[in-house]
Design an enzyme around this catalytic site. Structure first.
Site, short mmCIF file in Angstrom:
data_model
loop_
_atom_site.label_atom_id
_atom_site.label_comp_id
_atom_site.label_asym_id
_atom_site.label_seq_id
_atom_site.Cartn_x
_atom_site.Cartn_y
_atom_site.Cartn_z
N CYS A 121 0.81 -1.22 0.00
CA CYS A 121 0.00 0.00 0.00
C CYS A 121 0.85 1.27 0.00
O CYS A 121 0.32 2.36 -0.25
CB CYS A 121 -0.95 -0.01 1.19
SG CYS A 121 -2.02 -1.45 1.17
N HIS A 261 -3.28 6.81 2.45
CA HIS A 261 -3.68 5.49 1.95
C HIS A 261 -5.06 5.16 2.50
O HIS A 261 -5.36 5.41 3.67
CB HIS A 261 -2.68 4.43 2.40
CG HIS A 261 -3.17 3.04 2.18
ND1 HIS A 261 -3.59 2.61 0.95
CD2 HIS A 261 -3.36 2.01 3.04
CE1 HIS A 261 -4.01 1.36 1.05
NE2 HIS A 261 -3.87 0.97 2.30
N ASN A 291 -10.33 -0.63 -0.20
CA ASN A 291 -8.86 -0.56 -0.22
C ASN A 291 -8.35 -1.18 -1.52
O ASN A 291 -8.44 -2.39 -1.70
CB ASN A 291 -8.31 -1.30 1.01
CG ASN A 291 -6.80 -1.21 1.12
OD1 ASN A 291 -6.12 -0.80 0.18
ND2 ASN A 291 -6.28 -1.63 2.27
N1 ACO Z 1 -18.62 -9.00 9.23
C1 ACO Z 1 -19.08 -9.27 10.45
N2 ACO Z 1 -18.28 -9.56 11.48
C2 ACO Z 1 -16.95 -9.57 11.26
C3 ACO Z 1 -16.41 -9.28 9.98
C4 ACO Z 1 -17.32 -8.99 8.95
N3 ACO Z 1 -16.90 -8.69 7.71
N4 ACO Z 1 -15.06 -9.35 10.07
C5 ACO Z 1 -14.75 -9.68 11.33
N5 ACO Z 1 -15.89 -9.81 12.05
C6 ACO Z 1 -16.03 -10.17 13.45
C7 ACO Z 1 -14.84 -10.88 13.99
O1 ACO Z 1 -14.90 -12.26 13.67
C8 ACO Z 1 -14.94 -10.60 15.45
O2 ACO Z 1 -15.88 -11.48 16.00
P1 ACO Z 1 -15.64 -12.13 17.44
O3 ACO Z 1 -15.61 -10.97 18.38
O4 ACO Z 1 -16.83 -13.02 17.60
O5 ACO Z 1 -14.33 -12.85 17.37
C9 ACO Z 1 -15.53 -9.19 15.52
O6 ACO Z 1 -16.10 -8.96 14.22
C10 ACO Z 1 -14.51 -8.12 15.79
O7 ACO Z 1 -13.37 -8.35 14.97
P2 ACO Z 1 -12.13 -7.42 15.02
O8 ACO Z 1 -11.08 -7.96 14.10
O9 ACO Z 1 -11.75 -7.13 16.41
O10 ACO Z 1 -12.75 -6.09 14.39
P3 ACO Z 1 -12.09 -4.71 14.25
O11 ACO Z 1 -12.93 -3.68 14.86
O12 ACO Z 1 -10.62 -4.73 14.60
O13 ACO Z 1 -12.17 -4.47 12.66
C11 ACO Z 1 -10.84 -4.63 10.68
C12 ACO Z 1 -11.51 -5.37 11.79
C13 ACO Z 1 -11.88 -3.86 9.91
C14 ACO Z 1 -10.11 -5.59 9.77
C15 ACO Z 1 -9.84 -3.63 11.31
O14 ACO Z 1 -9.01 -4.27 12.23
C16 ACO Z 1 -9.00 -2.97 10.29
O15 ACO Z 1 -9.47 -2.25 9.42
N6 ACO Z 1 -7.68 -3.15 10.36
C17 ACO Z 1 -6.79 -2.55 9.42
C18 ACO Z 1 -6.41 -3.56 8.47
C19 ACO Z 1 -6.52 -3.11 7.05
O16 ACO Z 1 -7.20 -2.19 6.67
N7 ACO Z 1 -5.79 -3.80 6.25
C20 ACO Z 1 -5.82 -3.54 4.88
C21 ACO Z 1 -4.51 -3.63 4.35
S1 ACO Z 1 -3.45 -2.77 5.29
C22 ACO Z 1 -3.13 -1.51 4.56
O17 ACO Z 1 -3.74 -1.22 3.59
C23 ACO Z 1 -2.08 -0.77 5.18
#
Ligand code: ACO
Length: 335
Positions: A121, A261, A291
């Protein structure tokens, strides 16, 4: 890296920008038909409403070539007027030859040499820096930097934690010699390979060459530790911007626009808050595209330019983080 801004007197400026996204729209509602997720979960956690998905047979080089075609059209450039092409991508058409070669061939860019750059990214940002040096040195008149990714080719459609985040797209920027006082003023980039396992595609390289076992284990799909990446993203985008502000005697309030980004709206909001910037000065196209990895910066820049949200003389800060883990920022006085 140096503690001082680069002393090179000549600079490069972004003189044109373009983007391309495939026609097919995949909405959160579409995803919730096949995954245990909902529009409400996706939108509140990420700010994403929909993303674009390439047509069958559409590749990263085709999307990149279309973005470059539009760029050349905007600037009225002929096929013999591009000196080099740098392509930032994690989804090349194939491991080799480079996507840059495929785009060169599709557009018959008769004079251009080029290569791909792997910084996930942060790739477009790093590409701007490399391209700017070629222009500033005087050896190249016009360098095209492309960010293009067909993320749908490496996303596990059964993994709700990643399938909702990514989309396909491409963008391109033209670098030419800047007018005095304008253009790319400074950059600050870092890598922290200790975070390599937080965001990666395990198989397909020399570590785990493709085999029946790697396919069965779904190791040709992107894997990530979402929470770790989230924290890294906010901390490192803020730090990179602050390094450049301090080094150039600026305050965040001097910035007309920050172009970050596009990974997650909550990352952008937290970054804006820590920098003390109003949300209107932080570009976002997340709701429409998700993304798109290497393409997020040119997609956001093209949106900002087309909507007249930056003007000549404005200070614009780009910042990115990505797999590697890579991070950085680039300060531009818009020409
Ligand atoms: N729909 C419904 N529930 C979901 C989904 C979904 N799509 N995805 C995860 N969950 C659930 C999980 O299983 C978890 O359930 P549990 O509590 O029963 O275990 C719950 O939601 C919470 O999950 P978390 O991972 O804690 O959710 P969080 O608030 O951290 O959000 C996310 C997750 C959106 C991935 C976030 O961490 C994020 O955006 N991280 C950045 C990563 C990113 O953007 N990467 C892209 C590439 S990196 C880059 O571009 C630099």
């Amino acid at each position: 890296m140096l503690d001082q801004p680069p002393a090179t007197p000549a600079r490069a400026a972004i003189t044109a920008v373009s983007s391309y996204v495939p026609e097919r729209v995949l909405t959160n509602a579409d995803l919730s038909q096949r995954l245990d997720t909902s529009d409400e979960w996706i939108f509140t956690r990420t700010g994403i409403r929909e993303r674009r998905i390439g047509a069958p047979g559409e590749t990263t080089s085709m999307m990149g070539a279309e973005a470059v075609r539009r760029l050349m059209g905007r600037r009225g450039l002929g096929a013999d007027e591009v000196d080099a092409i740098i392509v930032a991508t994690v989804t090349p058409d194939m491991l080799f030859p480079a996507t840059a070669c495929l785009i060169q061939d599709q557009l018959t860019l008769s004079r251009a040499w080029g290569f791909d750059l792997s910084a996930a990214c942060s790739g477009f940002l790093y590409g701007l820096t490399v391209g700017a040096q070629l222009v500033a040195s005087g050896s190249h008149e016009r360098v095209v930097v492309v960010g293009a990714d067909l993320m749908s080719s490496i996303i596990d459609p059964l993994d709700r934690t990643t399938a909702v985040l990514f989309g396909d797209g491409a963008g391109a920027a033209l670098l030419e010699r800047a007018e005095s006082g304008y253009g790319i003023l400074d950059f600050h980039h870092r890598v922290d390979g200790s975070g390599r396992n937080d965001l990666m595609m395990p198989a397909g390289g020399s570590l785990l060459p493709p085999s029946m076992a790697t396919v069965a284990a779904r190791q040709h799909f992107l894997k990530q530790n979402g929470r770790a990446v989230f924290k890294f993203a906010v901390t490192n985008m803020v730090e990179s911007v602050q390094v450049l502000l301090e080094r150039n005697g600026l305050a965040a309030s001097d910035l007309a626009m920050v172009i970050p980004h596009q990974a997650n709206q909550r990352i952008l909001d937290a970054t804006a808050q820590r920098l003390g910037l109003p949300c209107e000065r932080v570009a976002t196209v997340l709701a429409a595209y998700g993304n798109t990895t290497g393409a997020t910066l040119p997609l956001a820049l093209d949106d900002v330019v087309r909507n007249g949200r930056i003007a000549r003389g404005d200070l614009v800060m780009f910042t990115a983080v990505g797999a590697g883990l890579t991070s950085g920022a680039t300060l531009v006085r818009w020409q």
